[in-house]
Design an enzyme around this catalytic site. Structure first.
Site, short mmCIF file in Angstrom:
data_model
loop_
_atom_site.label_atom_id
_atom_site.label_comp_id
_atom_site.label_asym_id
_atom_site.label_seq_id
_atom_site.Cartn_x
_atom_site.Cartn_y
_atom_site.Cartn_z
N GLU A 34 -48.52 -21.72 -16.88
CA GLU A 34 -48.87 -20.80 -17.97
C GLU A 34 -48.62 -21.50 -19.29
OE1 GLU A 34 -50.17 -17.60 -18.67
OE2 GLU A 34 -49.75 -18.33 -20.70
N LEU A 38 -45.43 -15.80 -19.42
CA LEU A 38 -45.86 -15.00 -18.27
C LEU A 38 -46.10 -13.57 -18.73
CD1 LEU A 38 -43.37 -16.29 -15.54
CD2 LEU A 38 -45.81 -16.85 -15.76
N GLY A 40 -49.35 -12.54 -19.66
CA GLY A 40 -50.75 -12.60 -20.08
C GLY A 40 -51.12 -11.62 -21.17
N THR A 41 -52.43 -11.41 -21.28
CA THR A 41 -52.95 -10.51 -22.32
C THR A 41 -52.35 -9.12 -22.16
OG1 THR A 41 -55.03 -11.72 -22.39
CG2 THR A 41 -55.09 -9.49 -23.23
N VAL A 193 -63.52 0.67 -25.15
CA VAL A 193 -62.14 1.03 -24.82
C VAL A 193 -61.15 0.60 -25.91
CG1 VAL A 193 -60.33 0.76 -23.10
CG2 VAL A 193 -62.70 0.85 -22.39
N HIS A 448 -46.37 24.67 -9.48
CA HIS A 448 -46.66 25.52 -10.64
C HIS A 448 -45.37 25.74 -11.43
CE1 HIS A 448 -48.48 28.62 -13.10
NE2 HIS A 448 -47.37 29.34 -12.92
P1 NAI Z 1 -66.07 -2.68 -24.26
O1 NAI Z 1 -67.09 -3.38 -23.48
O2 NAI Z 1 -65.28 -1.58 -23.65
O3 NAI Z 1 -66.76 -2.03 -25.56
C1 NAI Z 1 -67.46 -2.77 -26.50
C2 NAI Z 1 -68.30 -1.82 -27.34
O4 NAI Z 1 -68.86 -2.54 -28.43
C3 NAI Z 1 -69.45 -1.19 -26.56
O5 NAI Z 1 -69.44 0.18 -26.77
C4 NAI Z 1 -70.69 -1.88 -27.17
O6 NAI Z 1 -71.83 -1.05 -27.13
C5 NAI Z 1 -70.21 -2.14 -28.60
N1 NAI Z 1 -70.89 -3.24 -29.30
C6 NAI Z 1 -71.28 -4.43 -28.79
N2 NAI Z 1 -71.84 -5.17 -29.78
C7 NAI Z 1 -71.76 -4.43 -30.93
C8 NAI Z 1 -72.15 -4.64 -32.29
N3 NAI Z 1 -72.75 -5.78 -32.67
N4 NAI Z 1 -71.91 -3.66 -33.20
C9 NAI Z 1 -71.32 -2.51 -32.83
N5 NAI Z 1 -70.96 -2.25 -31.56
C10 NAI Z 1 -71.16 -3.20 -30.62
O7 NAI Z 1 -65.15 -3.83 -24.88
P2 NAI Z 1 -63.73 -3.73 -25.57
O8 NAI Z 1 -63.49 -2.38 -26.10
O9 NAI Z 1 -63.69 -4.87 -26.51
O10 NAI Z 1 -62.73 -3.99 -24.37
C11 NAI Z 1 -62.79 -5.24 -23.65
C12 NAI Z 1 -62.30 -5.08 -22.23
O11 NAI Z 1 -60.92 -4.83 -22.21
C13 NAI Z 1 -63.00 -3.95 -21.51
O12 NAI Z 1 -63.50 -4.42 -20.29
C14 NAI Z 1 -61.92 -2.96 -21.30
O13 NAI Z 1 -62.08 -2.25 -20.09
C15 NAI Z 1 -60.64 -3.79 -21.32
N6 NAI Z 1 -59.54 -2.96 -21.82
C16 NAI Z 1 -59.04 -1.98 -21.05
C17 NAI Z 1 -58.07 -1.13 -21.52
C18 NAI Z 1 -57.57 -0.02 -20.67
O14 NAI Z 1 -57.69 -0.08 -19.48
N7 NAI Z 1 -57.01 1.03 -21.23
C19 NAI Z 1 -57.53 -1.27 -22.87
C20 NAI Z 1 -58.14 -2.31 -23.59
C21 NAI Z 1 -59.10 -3.11 -23.07
#
Ligand code: NAI
Length: 469
Positions: A34, A38, A40-41, A193, A448
C-alpha cells in the site's frame, strides 16, 4: 533479495485488506503493498470521513429542533475545526484497528509503491512486485514473488475537461475533506451519490447549495419515485437543483469560480466536481502483462481472473458497482478461488446506500427495470408517517417501496427513503439471500414500536393486508 508469497495484494482498501485477512484465514502466505495507508478511499477519503461529517450535520439538525422535544438549548454554534478533528480521530482509530488485524493475521505489510514486473529473473511469469520507497527513506526496492497477485488499486475522482481540479476553488471530494472553513455559496456538479451526500451535509451546515446535474433527474440509477422525493425534499430545504445543466465554461480566481451554465453565468465560492470515479490503472506496470483494459477498467472473468490467470483484480479498478462492500465481496471471492474453493456471487443481492438526509437505500430492481424484465409485477409503498416509532423520533418523512413478481411472490426490489433507512435495508438483503417471499417477510414478527415495522407493513401491503395504512 526476493521474497516468495502465495498471494501478494496490490492496494490496501476494502478490497485489498479484506482479501489479505481472508487469505490469512485460508493459511496462505500473504503480503499487502500500500503506497499510503491501509483502509483506502473508504477509510481515508470516502465512506468513513463523509459519514463522520454527516453525523456532525445530524447533531446540528437535532439541536435545531431540540426545543420541539422540550429541550431548550441556547447559544449553540458550529465548530467546523472540531468536526474535522473528530472525523480524523474516527479514521485514526479505524486505521489502527486494521493494522492490528494485519498483525493478528501475520500479514506482511509493505508501505511503498508497488509495480508489476514482466517475466524476469525472479519468475518466468509476469506478476513479481517491485516495492519502491520514497527517496527520503533511502530504502532499496524490494521484490515480492507471488504465486497469485490480486490488484486492488481502486479509483480516483474523475475530472471534467471544462472544470479541471485546481484544489482551491474547483475541488474533488478528496479536497473537500480537507476544508478548514465552510464556503458561503457552493456549486455541486453531479447529482449522483457523492454530490447528494455532500449537498445534504453542507446545506445542513448552512452553505448555500446549487446542484448542477447533466441528466434530467437526480440519482439517475435510483428508482424514479425515490429520486423525485429526494429532489422535492432538497428544494424544500432551500437547495437549488438545476437539471440538464450544461457547463460550457469555468473562470476561476483565487476566491471564486464563475460557471457558464446553459449559457448563463453564475458565481460560486467553491465548486465540487462529483461526476464519477475512474480506475487507477496507470503507473502500476499493467503494460508488463497481458491484462486487458477496456474503458480504463481491468477486465476480469466471473472469478475475478484477468487474462493472466494467476493475476486477479477486484474492487473499483474493475468498474461495475463501485461500493466498498462490493469490493470486499469481490476480493474475498478472488482469494477463495485462488485457494481452490468455489465461491458464488449474485449481484442481485447487493444493497446500495446513500447517507444523505434523508437517507436512501435499495436492493434489486427499480420499478422501471422490473417492468421491462417481468410481465406481472406488483409495487406497493408504505409511508413512514404510518409508523409510530418514526413519529416518536420526529422523523416521519419518506417511504418504503417494494416490488414483487406477482406470479411467484418473489421480491424484485426494495427501495427506501427516510431517516436512517440504510440500517433497514439489511433485512431485505437477508430476504434476497434466503429467497424469501413477500408473504414470508410480512409474516415475520417485527418488534413494536420500531421503524423496522415498515418492512413488515409494505410486505403485507403487497397482498393488500397492511394494518396501519
Ligand atoms: P455517480 O456516478 O454516482 O454520479 C455522477 C453524477 O454526475 C451522475 O448523476 C451524472 O449524470 C452526473 N454528471 C456526469 N457528468 C456531468 C456533467 N458534465 N455535469 C453535470 N453532471 C454530470 O458518481 P459519484 O457521485 O461521483 O460517485 C462515484 C462512485 O462512488 C459511485 O459509484 C458511488 O456509488 C460511489 N460512492 C458510494 C457511496 C455510498 O455507497 N454511500 C458514497 C460515495 C461514493
Amino acid at each position: 533479495m526476493a521474497k516468495e508469497y502465495d498471494v501478494v495484494i496490490l492496494g490496501g482498501g476494502p478490497a485489498g485488506y479484506v482479501a489479505a485477512i481472508r487469505a490469512s484465514q485460508l493459511k496462505l502466505k500473504v503480503a499487502i503493498v500500500e503506497k499510503y495507508k491501509l483502509g483506502g478511499t473508504c477509510l481515508h477519503k470516502g465512506c468513513i470521513p463523509t459519514k463522520a461529517l454527516l453525523k456532525t450535520a445530524e447533531q446540528w439538525r437535532s439541536l435545531k429542533k431540540a426545543a420541539s422535544f422540550g429541550v431548550e438549548v441556547d447559544n449553540f454554534s458550529l465548530n467546523f475545526t472540531q468536526a474535522q478533528t473528530r472525523k480524523n480521530e474516527v479514521i485514526s482509530q479505524l486505521h489502527q484497528g486494521i493494522q492490528g488485524l494485519m498483525k493478528k493475521g501475520s500479514i506482511d505489510v509493505y508501505t511503498g509503491m508497488g509495480r508489476i514486473l514482466g517475466p524476469s529473473i525472479f519468475s518466468p511469469l509476469p506478476g513479481t512486485i517491485s516495492v519502491e520507497y520514497d527517496e527520503d527513506l533511502e530504502k532499496e526496492n524490494e521484490m515480492l514473488v507471488p504465486k497469485n497477485l490480486l490488484i486492488c488499486t481502486g479509483s480516483k475522482p474523475r475530472q471534467l475537461d471544462v472544470l479541471p481540479f485546481n484544489h482551491t476553488t474547483i475541488l474533488s471530494s478528496d479536497d473537500l475533506l480537507q476544508l478548514e472553513t465552510l464556503p458561503k455559496k457552493m456549486a455541486i456538479v453531479g447529482g449522483g451519490v457523492i454530490g447528494i451526500e455532500w449537498a445534504s451535509m453542507l446545506s445542513d451546515l448552512g452553505v448555500e447549495i446549487t446542484i448542477l446535474e447533466a441528466f434530467d433527474k437526480l440519482l439517475p440509477s435510483e428508482d424514479e419515485e425515490i429520486a423525485k422525493a429526494l429532489m422535492k425534499n432538497f428544494q424544500a430545504r432551500g437547495m437549488t437543483v438545476q437539471l440538464q445543466a450544461n457547463i460550457s465554461q469555468a473562470q476561476s480566481t483565487e476566491s471564486d469560480v464563475t460557471l457558464t451554465i446553459n449559457g448563463e453565468e453564475q458565481c460560486f465560492d467553491k465548486v465540487l466536481v462529483a461526476v464519477g470515479r475512474e480506475a487507477i490503472v496507470n503507473g502500476i506496470g499493467i503494460e508488463n502483462t497481458d491484462i486487458k483494459i477496456e474503458k480504463n477498467y481491468i477486465q476480469v472473468n466471473k472469478n475475478y481472473q484477468t487474462k493472466e490467470a494467476h493475476i486477479y483484480a477486484a474492487g473499483d479498478v474493475i468498474g461495475g458497482i463501485q461500493l466498498a462492500h462490493v469490493a470486499s465481496h469481490e476480493a474475498i471471492h478472488a482469494i477463495e478461488h485462488m485457494a481452490g474453493l468455489k465461491p458464488d456471487v449474485n449481484e442481485k443481492q447487493i444493497p446500495s446506500c446513500i447517507y444523505s438526509y434523508p437517507e436512501i437505500a435499495h436492493i434489486g430492481l427499480t420499478e422501471q427495470q422490473a417492468k421491462v424484465e417481468f410481465s406481472n409485477i406488483v409495487s406497493k409503498k408504505f409511508p413512514l408517517k404510518g409508523n409510530a416509532k418514526a413519529l416518536v423520533n420526529g422523523e416521519d418523512f419518506g417511504f418504503v417501496k417494494m416490488i414483487v413478481n406477482q406470479d411467484t411472490d418473489d421480491l424484485l426490489g426494495v427501495h427506501l427513503i427516510g431517516d436512517h433507512v440504510t440500517e433497514l435495508i439489511a433485512e431485505s438483503s437477508l430476504a434476497f439471500t434466503l429467497d424469501a417471499s413477500a408473504w414470508e417477510m410480512g409474516h415475520t414478527i417485527h418488534p413494536h414500536p420500531s421503524v423496522s415495522e415498515v418492512m413488515q407493513e409494505v410486505s403485507l401491503a403487497i397482498h393488500d393486508e397492511a394494518i396501519h395504512y
